[in-house]
Design an enzyme around this catalytic site. Structure first.
Site, PDB file in Angstrom:
ATOM      1  N   TYR A 284       1.009  -1.221  -0.030  1.00  0.00           N
ATOM      2  CA  TYR A 284      -0.167   0.139   0.064  1.00  0.00           C
ATOM      3  C   TYR A 284       0.940   1.456   0.025  1.00  0.00           C
ATOM      4  CZ  TYR A 284      -4.327   2.826   0.994  1.00  0.00           C
ATOM      5  OH  TYR A 284      -5.375   3.646   0.969  1.00  0.00           O
TER       6      TYR A 284
ATOM      7  N   TYR B 281      -5.374   4.561  -7.827  1.00  0.00           N
ATOM      8  CA  TYR B 281      -5.636   4.708  -6.363  1.00  0.00           C
ATOM      9  C   TYR B 281      -7.006   4.271  -6.051  1.00  0.00           C
ATOM     10  CZ  TYR B 281      -5.736   6.603  -1.552  1.00  0.00           C
ATOM     11  OH  TYR B 281      -5.916   6.630  -0.139  1.00  0.00           O
TER      12      TYR B 281
END
Lengths: 131, 391
Positions: free
Chosen positions: B288, B338
């Site tokens: 992440y 994203y």
């Protein structure tokens, strides 16, 4: 002023009574002898629920900081905004605005003292100044 | 009681058009991603008896997608909110439901549409809107509002403690862009150099524009089912070998590890233990990467390098194409798209299947996937493999 206005609620009323009088109140646990940040409901070390308001020395050191660059819009430039994490001598951390700070003097571990400013429509709010 | 050998697999993946895609709601994107994922698996919507929905920052879709999709008698159904750790969490809860016999085919979806035409990406994530009431509002009132400045104070702590530099953050950004150039679905594919990174404008010192992730409209869905059923379906199964979660609960006081150690230090080893493998056996890392610093500190906490040596590790070229530790092989959130934790998870599925085309990593037997939410507050890990565990 970079500070946004904050109003009180029942929980924070003693804190803002303190800031109006130039005092920084923290949460203190008599059972553990540990201090917690103003928003704490439980002791940050033992989770004890016996927190009471107690006055801080207002002295601390800088743990970290960031600088949000000023912006120019319609030929008006806003100043940089410096926000620091301050570790008070009693242990808790506060995230505070450092108004009009000399950016070249910012350093982790630098001495800081808490001051108070009152934005329009707000309670008195804590800010940090390099000491 | 613990599950040592999960018997579940990801069998479907649906990815919508990404980025500056306007005029569609989060629900519109979610429906497309779900139907695409179910078709990808060779299933139909009537096969799905479980649904977990993770809405993004706009929080404008939820488990009522069940009705939108025409689903009936759903056996597990919830809106899940663990911020960036949600994707990993949803796959874990789906696996648990399948292991427990509560459901057979569970879809997990993330969808959001925060970008508005003519508005800056930063305006999509202005910081949590909250009533400025009480002492809990003090950090926000001081200016610590949006993610960049909140991560910036953590990044500066890391820099001070370990000598990490902005150039080392830049190495993460450059590596991500190099991977993105190999990914036809990445939003940002033009070349980027370390000089470009250093010249990009400061957002929240020490984080520059090219330290920050993209903002995207779109959705990603995955389909989870039993390993047995997976073997009969259309796509190569991606078996779930292990998982973990850790939510540090940083306290704002002396001795806090905020900025220095993240939940990855606990959820990573937990997932590896469940998978029965060592960190040195991991072939691909999908981390992440809301900020370059997040990649760096997570790699340290997972144990791919020693604590404090993340800067040197990423600057060595280890994580870039051709490096020893391929990481964020689709370009990550920094350069690809994203979709919160679905960004690393979707690329992990593609790599584990061996369907990554030009960017496919040769050895892809074990893929480690991280999810990170809040300001390093919430963490999830998955260990995935194209092989059934223990065979």
């Amino acid at each position: 002023m970079a500070l946004a206005p904050v109003v009180r609620d029942d929980f924070s009323a003693p804190f803002f009574e303190g800031t109006a009088a130039g005092k920084l109140l923290l949460r203190y646990s008599p059972s553990s002898g540990e201090w917690s940040e103003p928003a704490a409901r439980f002791c940050s070390v033992t989770q004890a629920d016996d927190l009471e308001w107690r006055e801080s020395s207002g002295a601390g050191t800088l743990v970290s900081w960031t600088i949000k660059p000023g912006r120019t819009k319609d030929e008006v430039t806003t100043p940089d905004v410096v926000i620091g994490i301050v570790e008070l001598a009693e242990g808790p951390w506060l995230s505070l605005w450092l108004p009009e700070v000399d950016q070249s003097a910012l350093a982790i571990g630098a001495g800081v003292r808490v001051d108070f400013l009152r934005p329009e429509g707000s309670e008195h709010l804590p800010v940090a100044r390099l000491s | 009681m613990s599950i040592d050998s999960p018997r579940t697999a990801i069998v479907g993946l649906g990815i919508t058009e990404m980025g500056k895609v306007y005029g569609r709601s989060a629900t519109d994107f979610a429906v497309e991603a779900i139907t695409s994922a179910v078709a990808d698996a060779g299933l139909s919507l009537s096969d799905v008896d479980g649904l977990y929905v993770n809405p993004g920052i706009k929080n404008d879709t939820d488990m009522r997608l069940q009705s939108t999709l025409g689903m009936r008698d759903t056996r597990v159904l919830a809106t899940i909110q663990g911020f960036g750790s949600s994707a990993g969490q949803m796959v874990q809860y789906a696996s648990l439901a399948i292991e427990a016999g509560m459901a057979d085919v569970v879809v997990c979806v993330y969808a959001d549409a925060p970008l508005k035409e003519g508005k800056r990406a930063g305006a999509a994530y202005p910081g949590q809107a909250r009533a400025m009431v009480g002492v809990g509002s003090l950090p926000f009132a001081a200016g610590l509002k949006a993610a960049p400045e909140r991560y910036a104070v953590g990044a500066r702590r890391h820099m001070h403690a370990y000598g990490t530099t902005s150039e080392q953050f830049g190495a993460v950004a450059v590596a991500a862009r190099q991977w993105a150039q190999l990914n036809p679905h990445a939003q940002m594919r033009e070349p980027m150099t370390l000089e470009d990174h250093q010249a990009s404008r400061m957002i929240a010192d020490p984080l520059r524009l090219l330290d920050c992730c993209l903002v995207s409209n779109g959705a990603v869905a995955v389909v989870v089912t039993s390993a047995e059923r997976a073997a009969t379906l259309k796509q190569p199964p991606v078996h779930i070998w292990g998982w973990g979660q850790a939510h540090p609960g940083y306290v704002n006081r002396r001795d806090s590890e905020f900025g220095l150690v993240t939940g990855a230090a606990q959820s990573g080893p937990a997932a590896l233990k469940m998978a029965g493998v060592g960190v040195e056996e991991i072939d691909i890392r999908e981390i992440y990467d809301c900020f370059t610093y997040t990649t760096l500190v997570t790699l340290e906490d997972y144990g791919f390098c020693a604590k404090g040596e993340g800067g040197e590790f990423v600057a060595s070229g280890a994580i870039a194409p051709g490096g020893t530790h391929p990481t964020n092989t689709g370009g990550g959130e920094l350069s690809s798209y994203y979709m919160w934790g679905m960004t690393p998870l979707s690329e992990a599925v593609i790599q584990a299947r061996g369907q990554a085309g030009e960017r496919q990593v040769g050895k892809h037997d074990l893929v480690m996937v991280s999810g990170n939410g809040g300001v390093l507050d919430f963490h999830s890990t998955l260990i995935l493999s194209p092989h059934p565990k223990g065979r």
